[in-house]
Design a protein around this motif. Structure first.
Motif, PDB file in Angstrom:
ATOM      1  N   ALA A 153      55.090 -20.035  90.526  1.00 50.96           N
ATOM      2  CA  ALA A 153      55.802 -20.593  89.490  1.00 50.96           C
ATOM      3  C   ALA A 153      54.747 -20.842  88.274  1.00 50.96           C
ATOM      4  N   GLU A 154      53.466 -20.805  88.626  1.00 47.50           N
ATOM      5  CA  GLU A 154      52.368 -20.784  87.862  1.00 47.50           C
ATOM      6  C   GLU A 154      52.218 -19.552  87.071  1.00 47.50           C
ATOM      7  N   ILE A 155      52.797 -18.542  87.491  1.00 46.55           N
ATOM      8  CA  ILE A 155      51.974 -17.106  86.828  1.00 46.55           C
ATOM      9  C   ILE A 155      53.152 -16.882  85.843  1.00 46.55           C
ATOM     10  N   GLY A 156      52.381 -16.525  84.501  1.00 43.40           N
ATOM     11  CA  GLY A 156      53.151 -15.903  83.439  1.00 43.40           C
ATOM     12  C   GLY A 156      52.600 -14.658  82.965  1.00 43.40           C
ATOM     13  N   LYS A 157      53.188 -14.170  81.718  1.00 42.73           N
ATOM     14  CA  LYS A 157      52.828 -12.732  81.240  1.00 42.73           C
ATOM     15  C   LYS A 157      51.795 -12.969  80.078  1.00 42.73           C
ATOM     16  N   ALA A 158      51.025 -12.090  79.953  1.00 39.53           N
ATOM     17  CA  ALA A 158      50.104 -11.925  78.655  1.00 39.53           C
ATOM     18  C   ALA A 158      49.601 -10.269  78.506  1.00 39.53           C
TER      19      ALA A 158
ATOM     20  N   ARG B 137      45.961  -9.533 103.636  1.00 37.71           N
ATOM     21  CA  ARG B 137      46.839 -10.193 102.485  1.00 37.71           C
ATOM     22  C   ARG B 137      46.071 -10.539 101.200  1.00 37.71           C
ATOM     23  N   TYR B 138      46.848 -10.092  99.990  1.00 36.60           N
ATOM     24  CA  TYR B 138      46.419 -10.613  98.731  1.00 36.60           C
ATOM     25  C   TYR B 138      46.952 -11.918  98.201  1.00 36.60           C
ATOM     26  N   ARG B 139      45.916 -12.688  97.858  1.00 39.24           N
ATOM     27  CA  ARG B 139      46.239 -13.850  97.290  1.00 39.24           C
ATOM     28  C   ARG B 139      45.871 -13.879  95.684  1.00 39.24           C
ATOM     29  N   LYS B 140      46.773 -14.346  95.002  1.00 37.18           N
ATOM     30  CA  LYS B 140      46.815 -14.593  93.664  1.00 37.18           C
ATOM     31  C   LYS B 140      45.917 -15.873  93.347  1.00 37.18           C
ATOM     32  N   VAL B 141      44.841 -15.415  92.658  1.00 35.13           N
ATOM     33  CA  VAL B 141      43.764 -16.443  92.205  1.00 35.13           C
ATOM     34  C   VAL B 141      43.229 -16.592  90.954  1.00 35.13           C
ATOM     35  N   CYS B 142      43.060 -17.821  90.581  1.00 43.39           N
ATOM     36  CA  CYS B 142      42.847 -17.975  88.668  1.00 43.39           C
ATOM     37  C   CYS B 142      41.290 -17.621  89.083  1.00 43.39           C
ATOM     38  N   GLU B 143      40.820 -16.980  87.871  1.00 43.85           N
ATOM     39  CA  GLU B 143      39.355 -16.472  87.882  1.00 43.85           C
ATOM     40  C   GLU B 143      38.697 -18.059  87.420  1.00 43.85           C
ATOM     41  N   LEU B 144      39.292 -18.703  86.371  1.00 42.93           N
ATOM     42  CA  LEU B 144      38.662 -19.873  85.810  1.00 42.93           C
ATOM     43  C   LEU B 144      38.525 -21.100  86.993  1.00 42.93           C
ATOM     44  N   GLU B 145      39.609 -21.189  87.652  1.00 42.65           N
ATOM     45  CA  GLU B 145      39.712 -22.511  88.604  1.00 42.65           C
ATOM     46  C   GLU B 145      39.025 -21.951  90.018  1.00 42.65           C
ATOM     47  N   ASP B 146      38.936 -20.532  90.247  1.00 38.47           N
ATOM     48  CA  ASP B 146      38.781 -20.062  91.467  1.00 38.47           C
ATOM     49  C   ASP B 146      39.849 -20.599  92.736  1.00 38.47           C
ATOM     50  N   ARG B 147      40.889 -20.700  92.316  1.00 42.90           N
ATOM     51  CA  ARG B 147      41.763 -21.201  93.381  1.00 42.90           C
ATOM     52  C   ARG B 147      43.117 -20.403  93.330  1.00 42.90           C
ATOM     53  N   GLU B 148      43.781 -20.381  94.332  1.00 46.43           N
ATOM     54  CA  GLU B 148      44.943 -19.829  94.610  1.00 46.43           C
ATOM     55  C   GLU B 148      46.099 -20.433  93.750  1.00 46.43           C
ATOM     56  N   VAL B 149      47.199 -19.755  93.238  1.00 48.15           N
ATOM     57  CA  VAL B 149      48.126 -20.218  92.420  1.00 48.15           C
ATOM     58  C   VAL B 149      49.451 -19.882  92.919  1.00 48.15           C
ATOM     59  N   SER B 150      50.463 -20.728  92.787  1.00 48.36           N
ATOM     60  CA  SER B 150      51.797 -20.229  92.938  1.00 48.36           C
ATOM     61  C   SER B 150      52.497 -19.377  91.893  1.00 48.36           C
TER      62      SER B 150
END
Length: 396
Positions: free
Chosen positions: A58-63, A43-56
């Motif tokens: 609701a925490e994901i936006g556009k850029a 499975r692919y998990r969405k991880v924040c590169e700065l914090e190195d943790r998986e995010v939900s």
């Protein structure tokens, strides 16, 4: 069918409430990624590169990523203020002939269904108007956060909308066509036409995905613990050295696969005689030519034409047929020459006989005249003898 968009068609001052539904579906077999050692799902998990943790979610936006790699955040509120009049409207902007639409622009197809009883009358009006005019409607609409171009047409009793690419999204075919000049001969075009005629038409409903069916058989066999069936490997393509021979072989193979009889060469020749433009009849000359000379020139011309065709096609069947035709032409020419010679000989003999007859006729006339003179002389001599004898009697 489940609707994926609700809005209205703007047709001048007429508004038609509609629902948008997918007109197509994919039947492709999809796979999941697994760990080959133990069969666990990958499975692919969405991880924040700065914090190195998986995010939900609701925490994901556009850029938007700028050219230098920096991120420019874009919120839903920013997008809501965009001046898009087609946010909930399919706005018809023009009606054009269907030939104006390049198939390269056509994308996903959608069914447009009337939403509620009040939409039935204007929906039917637009459908009948499109069908009678034999034109399509060009429209703008917004879907999944962006404005799109669409084409409305009639399919049976429904209105179908095809998503279209914007004109600047279609690439020009630069460097696609062959650079070198290629000349296609008329014989090759005739064979290509014969191949297309042999293949003919087909009912598109009879076509199916053979690869998907074979893949489903493999999956079913594996699920049952059986060995998967082995499919025959594809035939190795041979090197095409002669285009004419390849086309002739293709015509024969296509005819055999569709239950045709006979060889392909004879029917290809029939097509050539049917589709080639008629040749102009040569003007007649003042002087008359002998039959043997005309037949000789005709045979020579056809022999030259057959030699050119034989060199191009290099076919054994073609060569045999040409040899037979050449022999027939030669025999016909010889027969014609022999007939002319016989006629000439008969004419000469008739002339000689007439001359001989004419020569004999004066001789017979002369003989008759001589016999008449001799008869006359004999008669005169007898008269003189009678007169002498009478005189002698009187003197006594």
């Amino acid at each position: 069918m489940r609707s994926i968009w609700n809005g209205a068609i703007s047709f001048g001052l007429v508004s038609i409430p509609v629902k948008l539904m997918n007109a197509t579906e994919s039947h492709a077999v999809s796979f999941r990624q697994i760990h080959t050692e133990d069969g666990g799902r990958i499975r692919y998990r969405k991880v924040c590169e700065l914090e190195d943790r998986e995010v939900s979610q609701a925490e994901i936006g556009k850029a938007y990523e700028d050219a230098d790699g920096s991120m420019i955040p874009i919120t839903d509120e920013d997008l809501s203020h965009l001046p898009i009049p087609t946010a909930r409207t399919i706005e018809i902007v023009a009606f054009v002939p269907r030939e104006r639409i390049d198939p390269l622009q056509m994308g996903t197809a959608y069914y447009l269904a009337a939403s509620g009883a009040p939409a039935a009358k204007p929906y039917t009006l637009l459908r009948e108007a499109l069908g009678r005019s034999d034109r399509v409607a060009i429209a703008k609409f917004a879907l999944r956060g962006r404005e799109r171009l669409g084409m409305l047409r009639v399919s049976g009793d429904a209105i179908v909308m095809h998503g279209l690419l914007w004109p600047d999204e279609v690439r020009t075919p630069e460097g696609v066509a062959p650079d070198a000049g290629v000349t296609v001969r008329e014989q090759e075009l005739d064979l290509a036409d014969a191949l297309m005629d042999t293949l003919g038409e087909i009912d598109l409903d009879d076509l199916h995905d053979e690869y998907r069916e074979a893949l489903e058989e493999v999956i079913a066999a594996k699920a049952a613990g059986e060995a998967p069936p082995e499919a025959p490997g594809p035939a190795e393509p041979g090197k095409v050295l002669d285009l004419m021979a390849a086309l002739e072989s293709s015509v024969r193979a296509a005819r055999e696969s569709r239950g045709g009889e006979g060889t392909g060469t004879a029917e290809v020749r029939t097509l050539e005689r049917r589709e080639r433009p008629a040749r102009r009849t040569p003007k007649e000359t003042g002087g008359k030519k002998s039959t043997s000379t005309a037949a000789g020139k005709t045979a020579a011309g056809e022999t030259q034409a057959r030699k050119s065709t034989s060199a191009a096609r290099k076919s054994t069947a073609e060569t045999d047929e040409k040899t037979t035709a050449k022999s027939a032409k030669t025999a016909h020419a010889a027969h014609t020459a022999k007939t002319a010679k016989s006629a000439k000989t008969a004419k000469t003999a008739q002339t000689a006989k007439t001359a001989k007859t004419a020569q004999k006729t004066p001789d017979r006339s002369t003989a008759r005249k001589t016999a008449a003179k001799a008869t006359a002389g004999s008669t005169a001599g007898k008269g003189a003898a009678k007169k002498t004898a009478s005189s002698r009697r009187r003197g006594a």
